[in-house]
Design a protein around this motif. Structure first.
Motif, PDB file in Angstrom:
ATOM      1  N   TYR A  58      -1.320 -61.602 120.195  1.00 58.25           N
ATOM      2  CA  TYR A  58      -1.142 -60.212 119.765  1.00 58.25           C
ATOM      3  C   TYR A  58      -2.188 -59.797 118.732  1.00 58.25           C
ATOM      4  O   TYR A  58      -2.013 -58.802 118.040  1.00 58.25           O
ATOM      5  CB  TYR A  58       0.263 -60.013 119.199  1.00 58.25           C
TER       6      TYR A  58
ATOM      7  N   SER B 173      -5.889 -58.458 117.285  1.00 52.37           N
ATOM      8  CA  SER B 173      -6.700 -57.296 117.666  1.00 52.37           C
ATOM      9  C   SER B 173      -8.136 -57.673 118.043  1.00 52.37           C
ATOM     10  O   SER B 173      -9.016 -56.827 118.028  1.00 52.37           O
ATOM     11  CB  SER B 173      -6.711 -56.284 116.516  1.00 52.37           C
TER      12      SER B 173
ATOM     13  N   THR C 247       1.390 -53.995 113.989  1.00 48.63           N
ATOM     14  CA  THR C 247       1.594 -55.158 114.850  1.00 48.63           C
ATOM     15  C   THR C 247       1.922 -54.680 116.260  1.00 48.63           C
ATOM     16  O   THR C 247       2.437 -53.574 116.446  1.00 48.63           O
ATOM     17  CB  THR C 247       2.695 -56.082 114.287  1.00 48.63           C
ATOM     18  N   ASP C 248       1.605 -55.503 117.201  1.00 46.46           N
ATOM     19  CA  ASP C 248       1.954 -55.210 118.585  1.00 46.46           C
ATOM     20  C   ASP C 248       3.479 -55.213 118.692  1.00 46.46           C
ATOM     21  O   ASP C 248       4.130 -56.169 118.268  1.00 46.46           O
ATOM     22  CB  ASP C 248       1.341 -56.294 119.487  1.00 46.46           C
TER      23      ASP C 248
ATOM     24  N   TRP D  92      -4.870 -50.422 120.840  1.00 46.47           N
ATOM     25  CA  TRP D  92      -5.789 -51.551 120.983  1.00 46.47           C
ATOM     26  C   TRP D  92      -6.093 -51.841 122.441  1.00 46.47           C
ATOM     27  O   TRP D  92      -5.214 -51.725 123.301  1.00 46.47           O
ATOM     28  CB  TRP D  92      -5.185 -52.818 120.357  1.00 46.47           C
TER      29      TRP D  92
ATOM     30  N   SER E  47      -2.596 -52.152 124.395  1.00 43.49           N
ATOM     31  CA  SER E  47      -1.315 -52.341 123.711  1.00 43.49           C
ATOM     32  C   SER E  47      -1.115 -51.277 122.644  1.00 43.49           C
ATOM     33  O   SER E  47      -2.071 -50.709 122.114  1.00 43.49           O
ATOM     34  CB  SER E  47      -1.236 -53.736 123.084  1.00 43.49           C
ATOM     35  N   ASP E  48       0.144 -51.041 122.349  1.00 45.11           N
ATOM     36  CA  ASP E  48       0.540 -50.116 121.303  1.00 45.11           C
ATOM     37  C   ASP E  48       0.516 -50.834 119.952  1.00 45.11           C
ATOM     38  O   ASP E  48       0.382 -52.055 119.896  1.00 45.11           O
ATOM     39  CB  ASP E  48       1.963 -49.599 121.544  1.00 45.11           C
ATOM     40  N   SER E  49       0.710 -50.069 118.871  1.00 46.49           N
ATOM     41  CA  SER E  49       0.876 -50.623 117.531  1.00 46.49           C
ATOM     42  C   SER E  49       2.129 -50.052 116.902  1.00 46.49           C
ATOM     43  O   SER E  49       2.314 -48.832 116.891  1.00 46.49           O
ATOM     44  CB  SER E  49      -0.304 -50.269 116.624  1.00 46.49           C
TER      45      SER E  49
END
Length: 184
Positions: free
Chosen positions: A39, A41, A135-136, A161, A168-170
């Motif tokens: 996970y 970046s 964070t993911d 990201w 992926s989202d954050s």
């Protein structure tokens, strides 16, 4: 606020200290582990050159826009991770938090112990008012850690990201000085 000449920060089991050239191998071991980097970046490291660059930059006194400390297991003297304040904004007294822990050190409470001391240093000695972390949202362990430390989830950035082609989202978290330190 930009004096990042930090003495070692000691906890019950850990020492947070500046990285040295001797840490390149352990840094590579941590960042070349696909599960530890799942996970993160940035992509998995394929050589120790990124570690050499990281340590070289940390040792350069002209680099004062972030504070990264190695997390050393005191008893074994082994580097097990890092914690970082980056994107430090002096005017707003704000910084972002980053952290990484070797997979073999998971499940022992080391990161909560290390970040507790690191956050305290940020609020008490660096004068930060706000610390942010992202964070993911698939990283339940990281989200749980942030919440145990008092962070509040404040939002979600969609598709923030793209690492090795994976989008992926954050989940965005914030922690305020007034929520960390007791009122006078």
């Amino acid at each position: 606020m930009r004096s990042f000449d930090v003495p070692p920060i000691r906890t019950a089991r850990l020492t947070l200290r500046p990285l040295t050239e001797a840490d390149v191998g352990p840094l590579f071991a941590i960042h070349s582990d696909p599960e530890a980097m799942r996970y993160w970046s940035a992509p998995v490291w394929t050589s120790d050159e990124r570690g050499r660059t990281m340590v070289s930059r940390d040792l350069d006194p002209a680099q004062n826009d972030y504070l990264r400390l190695g997390i050393e297991h005191t008893e074994s003297a082994a580097l097990v991770g890092t914690c970082t304040f980056f994107q430090v904004n002096d005017q707003c007294r704000r910084a972002e938090l980053g952290y990484m822990l070797a997979r073999h050190a998971w499940g022992h409470g080391y990161m909560q112990e290390a970040l507790g001391a690191f956050l305290d240093y940020g609020f008490r000695h660096l004068g930060l008012n706000r610390i942010e972390a992202d964070t993911d949202p698939r990283n339940a362990r990281s989200m749980h850690l942030l919440e145990r430390l008092g962070f509040v989830q404040e939002g979600r950035f969609r598709e923030r990201w793209i690492v090795d082609g994976e989008v992926s989202d954050s989940a965005m978290y914030g922690l305020l000085r007034r929520d960390w330190l007791p009122s006078p």
